[in-house]
Design an enzyme around this catalytic site. Structure first.
Site, PDB file in Angstrom:
ATOM      1  CB  VAL A 141      -0.935   0.014   1.228  1.00  0.00           C
ATOM      2  CG1 VAL A 141      -1.815   1.248   1.223  1.00  0.00           C
ATOM      3  CG2 VAL A 141      -1.772  -1.261   1.275  1.00  0.00           C
ATOM      4  CG  ASN A 199      11.290  -1.287   3.944  1.00  0.00           C
ATOM      5  OD1 ASN A 199      12.032  -0.412   4.349  1.00  0.00           O
ATOM      6  ND2 ASN A 199      11.687  -2.262   3.155  1.00  0.00           N
ATOM      7  CG  LEU A 240       5.308   6.320   3.312  1.00  0.00           C
ATOM      8  CD1 LEU A 240       4.975   5.963   4.741  1.00  0.00           C
ATOM      9  CD2 LEU A 240       5.153   7.766   3.112  1.00  0.00           C
ATOM     10  CG  HIS A 241       6.596   0.199   0.326  1.00  0.00           C
ATOM     11  ND1 HIS A 241       7.794   0.831   0.072  1.00  0.00           N
ATOM     12  CD2 HIS A 241       6.901  -1.103   0.493  1.00  0.00           C
ATOM     13  CE1 HIS A 241       8.776  -0.050   0.073  1.00  0.00           C
ATOM     14  NE2 HIS A 241       8.266  -1.235   0.338  1.00  0.00           N
ATOM     15  CD  GLN A 242       1.261  -1.411   6.663  1.00  0.00           C
ATOM     16  OE1 GLN A 242       1.543  -0.352   7.175  1.00  0.00           O
ATOM     17  NE2 GLN A 242       1.390  -2.552   7.290  1.00  0.00           N
TER      18      GLN A 242
END
Length: 163
Positions: free
Chosen positions: A47, A92, A94-96
């Site tokens: 995400v 990580n 800024l992605h889930q």
């Protein structure tokens, strides 16, 4: 090479391509859901916000809320499409990560052979998840409404106490 800015970031490039080429499962207002090119398990989703930001603390309230909503919907979609019985979540760069898990899914292949048994292509997985996404989103909305009602009936401890 290393990602230095939005011009070298694969997560900034993906939304510029069509969904099939970039493996995007769903596009939201401020974030989108994409299959991981190097999945830990089949159906491993990411995400990602559209905006290139380095840390979760740099997201807006709207971006953080939509990332949470899309993560919950992704879990429901994976449960409906693949019968996942649990999930590993992690953030990580800024992605889930939303990694589906199944009872007894631990095996020696990833450790010994550094490989995984994949029963379908990423494109097939993307289509299956895209096909169930709307139903999962409706289920998510219904769950949120039920959870809000349940939460209203159970105020947090200490709320309203006069000390």
């Amino acid at each position: 090479g290393q990602v230095k800015d939005e011009h070298t970031c694969p997560f900034c490039a993906a939304p510029q391509r069509d969904d099939e080429d970039s493996l995007i499962v769903h596009r939201g207002r401020t974030a989108y859901v994409v299959l991981n090119l190097y999945p830990y398990n089949p159906g491993h989703l990411l995400v990602c916000p559209y905006r290139h930001v380095p840390l979760y603390t740099d997201t807006t309230t709207e971006e953080a809320a939509e990332m949470a909503e899309l993560t919950q919907t992704a879990m429901l979609a994976l449960g409906q499409a693949a019968g996942a019985s649990g999930y590993n979540l992690g953030m990580n760069h800024l992605h889930q990560h939303v990694v589906p898990r199944w009872t007894g899914d631990g095996n020696f292949l990833p450790i010994i052979a550094r490989t995984k048994n994949m029963s379908q292509t990423l494109g097939e997985t993307r289509q299956i998840l895209a096909d169930v996404w709307d139903r999962a989103a409706r289920d998510h909305a219904a769950r949120q409404a039920a959870n809000a009602r349940a939460a209203a009936e159970h105020p947090r401890p200490g709320a309203g106490d006069s000390a």
